[in-house]
Design a protein around this motif. Structure first.
Motif, PDB file in Angstrom:
ATOM      1  N   LEU A 198      -9.236  -2.475  -4.830  1.00 26.62           N
ATOM      2  CA  LEU A 198      -8.587  -1.970  -3.247  1.00 26.62           C
ATOM      3  C   LEU A 198      -7.426  -2.475  -3.034  1.00 26.62           C
ATOM      4  O   LEU A 198      -6.447  -1.825  -2.470  1.00 26.62           O
ATOM      5  CB  LEU A 198      -9.369  -2.223  -2.501  1.00 26.62           C
ATOM      6  N   ARG A 199      -7.260  -4.228  -3.316  1.00 24.09           N
ATOM      7  CA  ARG A 199      -6.286  -4.316  -3.288  1.00 24.09           C
ATOM      8  C   ARG A 199      -4.181  -3.857  -4.548  1.00 24.09           C
ATOM      9  O   ARG A 199      -3.529  -3.295  -3.598  1.00 24.09           O
ATOM     10  CB  ARG A 199      -5.962  -5.998  -2.932  1.00 24.09           C
ATOM     11  N   ARG A 200      -4.880  -3.863  -5.079  1.00 25.48           N
ATOM     12  CA  ARG A 200      -3.760  -3.616  -5.897  1.00 25.48           C
ATOM     13  C   ARG A 200      -3.581  -2.001  -6.050  1.00 25.48           C
ATOM     14  O   ARG A 200      -2.235  -1.415  -6.310  1.00 25.48           O
ATOM     15  CB  ARG A 200      -4.389  -3.754  -7.748  1.00 25.48           C
ATOM     16  N   ALA A 201      -4.312  -1.330  -5.011  1.00 26.22           N
ATOM     17  CA  ALA A 201      -4.428   0.337  -5.067  1.00 26.22           C
ATOM     18  C   ALA A 201      -3.325   1.076  -3.713  1.00 26.22           C
ATOM     19  O   ALA A 201      -3.023   1.360  -3.546  1.00 26.22           O
ATOM     20  CB  ALA A 201      -5.446   1.018  -5.111  1.00 26.22           C
ATOM     21  N   LEU A 202      -3.843  -0.375  -2.940  1.00 29.15           N
ATOM     22  CA  LEU A 202      -3.493  -0.032  -1.642  1.00 29.15           C
ATOM     23  C   LEU A 202      -1.868  -0.976  -0.609  1.00 29.15           C
ATOM     24  O   LEU A 202      -1.849  -0.698   0.254  1.00 29.15           O
ATOM     25  CB  LEU A 202      -4.194  -0.188  -0.499  1.00 29.15           C
ATOM     26  N   THR A 203      -1.967  -1.954  -2.134  1.00 31.62           N
ATOM     27  CA  THR A 203      -1.170  -3.047  -0.767  1.00 31.62           C
ATOM     28  C   THR A 203      -0.084  -3.206  -1.954  1.00 31.62           C
ATOM     29  O   THR A 203       0.115  -3.331  -3.093  1.00 31.62           O
ATOM     30  CB  THR A 203      -1.172  -4.817  -0.723  1.00 31.62           C
ATOM     31  N   GLY A 204       0.806  -3.492  -1.525  1.00 34.25           N
ATOM     32  CA  GLY A 204       2.504  -3.662  -2.570  1.00 34.25           C
ATOM     33  C   GLY A 204       3.800  -3.195  -2.236  1.00 34.25           C
ATOM     34  O   GLY A 204       3.477  -2.740  -0.461  1.00 34.25           O
ATOM     35  N   ALA A 205       4.860  -3.356  -2.289  1.00 35.81           N
ATOM     36  CA  ALA A 205       6.116  -2.805  -1.512  1.00 35.81           C
ATOM     37  C   ALA A 205       6.309  -1.310  -1.436  1.00 35.81           C
ATOM     38  O   ALA A 205       7.124  -1.495   0.037  1.00 35.81           O
ATOM     39  CB  ALA A 205       7.391  -3.124  -2.938  1.00 35.81           C
ATOM     40  N   ASP A 206       5.516  -0.376  -1.551  1.00 37.10           N
ATOM     41  CA  ASP A 206       6.222   0.719  -1.607  1.00 37.10           C
ATOM     42  C   ASP A 206       4.868   1.279  -0.390  1.00 37.10           C
ATOM     43  O   ASP A 206       4.776   2.009   0.154  1.00 37.10           O
ATOM     44  CB  ASP A 206       6.063   1.722  -2.409  1.00 37.10           C
ATOM     45  N   SER A 207       4.324   0.156  -0.015  1.00 39.32           N
ATOM     46  CA  SER A 207       2.987  -0.023   1.412  1.00 39.32           C
ATOM     47  C   SER A 207       3.335  -0.014   2.505  1.00 39.32           C
ATOM     48  O   SER A 207       4.186  -1.398   2.800  1.00 39.32           O
ATOM     49  CB  SER A 207       1.878   0.028   0.344  1.00 39.32           C
ATOM     50  N   ILE A 208       2.769  -0.098   3.766  1.00 41.51           N
ATOM     51  CA  ILE A 208       2.525  -0.335   4.697  1.00 41.51           C
ATOM     52  C   ILE A 208       1.834  -1.573   4.818  1.00 41.51           C
ATOM     53  O   ILE A 208       1.745  -2.496   6.003  1.00 41.51           O
ATOM     54  CB  ILE A 208       2.790   0.726   6.073  1.00 41.51           C
ATOM     55  N   TRP A 209       0.725  -1.292   3.958  1.00 40.49           N
ATOM     56  CA  TRP A 209      -0.339  -2.890   3.908  1.00 40.49           C
ATOM     57  C   TRP A 209       0.118  -3.207   3.349  1.00 40.49           C
ATOM     58  O   TRP A 209       0.181  -3.559   2.460  1.00 40.49           O
ATOM     59  CB  TRP A 209      -1.696  -1.667   3.726  1.00 40.49           C
ATOM     60  N   THR A 210       0.161  -4.798   3.891  1.00 40.72           N
ATOM     61  CA  THR A 210       0.781  -6.247   3.156  1.00 40.72           C
ATOM     62  C   THR A 210      -0.244  -6.911   3.041  1.00 40.72           C
ATOM     63  O   THR A 210      -0.117  -7.891   2.048  1.00 40.72           O
ATOM     64  CB  THR A 210       1.359  -6.833   4.200  1.00 40.72           C
TER      65      THR A 210
END
Length: 315
Positions: A25-37
């Motif tokens: 879930l972290r790999r899929a949802l967080t990152g530079a292009d996401s608002i989820w940090t």
């Protein structure tokens, strides 16, 4: 249930309800292009909203943080109602956001979450949902509307990092102003005997094509991010962002005969005729007066496929 080696059934032994994959879930949802940090999954807590708000205040959670619980024992809804469900039977998630729009438009956040959740469930679970103003997600089970989800948005103080201390002893904290903890709870795999009240429902009981919580959670968080981005880009304008139109299209309350149980003990009965640009429910009374309701408990009166407000998941 499959017993564990100690002979106890065990909290996590129900193979029909596998745990969430936090790393994926972290790999899929967080990152530079996401608002989820950040994204954390905990096994058990009272309320994800309460926990995340406390972290926001003490500076251990920052904008874009997501907290998910496998089991929630004291989930809170409107009017401080409490709700709990079996482990891994639903989605219990809270998000910390700091909307970059005028605060008088922050009241749209729970309605935005409703639109996002409904569209995510349509795509991923293949079921139609309806929204009950202001914060309930309804499904159809045997021709009856039942609450399968709830949304709770709460303002909180946010403490921001300032940087390193004078002697490198760590990071000083400073007030970062206000933010919102947005909680979404969904009954996913509950069966009839597990429901808290008869008016509750679940995605499985509504005939969902899939009950795997990982893709459901991903879809919900991505949909919230999408709608939040549109709304923020329009400076919180619900008309320019398309949010008002989308909410009205999916709102089961509009056109119904309702009773609004108002804060302080009053009530208002009439037809729900519109949601205005401030997100308030406009009720037309028998006297021909249209009154906006900003807060209250809405009951769809019987005779209109009535539906109360208890029984769905909350954060």
């Amino acid at each position: 249930m499959t017993p564990n080696p100690s002979g106890d059934p065990g909290r996590w032994s129900d193979l029909s309800r596998p745990p969430l994959n936090a790393a994926a879930l972290r790999r899929a949802l967080t990152g530079a292009d996401s608002i989820w940090t950040s994204l954390e999954v905990v096994e058990r807590t009272g309320s994800t909203n309460t926990d995340l708000a406390a972290r926001a205040r003490d500076g251990s959670a920052h904008e874009g943080a997501v907290l998910v619980a496998e089991e929630q024992t004291a989930g809170r809804g409107r009017l401080e109602r409490e709700w709990s469900a079996p482990p891994r039977s639903g989605i219990f998630v809270s998000m910390l956001i700091v909307p970059p729009v005028p605060q008088e438009r922050w009241g749209w956040v729970p309605l935005l979450a409703g639109v996002a959740t409904a569209s995510a469930l349509a795509r991923t679970a293949g079921i139609d949902t309806k929204l009950k103003w202001p914060n309930d997600v309804l499904v159809d089970i045997g021709g009856e509307e039942r609450k399968t989800g709830g949304i709770l948005a709460e303002r909180t103080d946010v403490t921001a990092e300032q940087g390193s201390g004078e002697e490198g002893n760590g990071e000083e904290k400073r007030s970062g102003g206000a933010g919102i903890v947005l909680g979404i709870g969904l009954n996913v795999s509950l069966h009839e005997p597990e429901l808290p009240v008869p008016s509750a429902g679940s995605l499985v009981l509504a005939g969902a094509q899939a009950a795997d919580r990982d893709p459901l959670l991903r879809a919900v968080l991505r949909s919230v991010e999408d709608w939040y981005g549109r709304w923020a880009a329009a400076d919180g304008d619900p008309v320019a962002s398309g949010l008002l139109e989308a909410y009205a299209a999916g709102c089961a309350t509009l056109g119904r005969h309702v009773r609004a149980e108002l804060p302080g003990g009053g009530e208002l009965v009439g037809e729900a005729v519109a949601v205005d640009s401030d997100g308030r429910l406009v009720i037309g009374t028998e006297e021909g007066v249209q009154r906006p309701v900003a807060a209250g408990d809405i009951v769809h009166l019987r005779g209109d496929g009535g539906h109360g407000s208890d029984g769905g998941a909350e954060a």
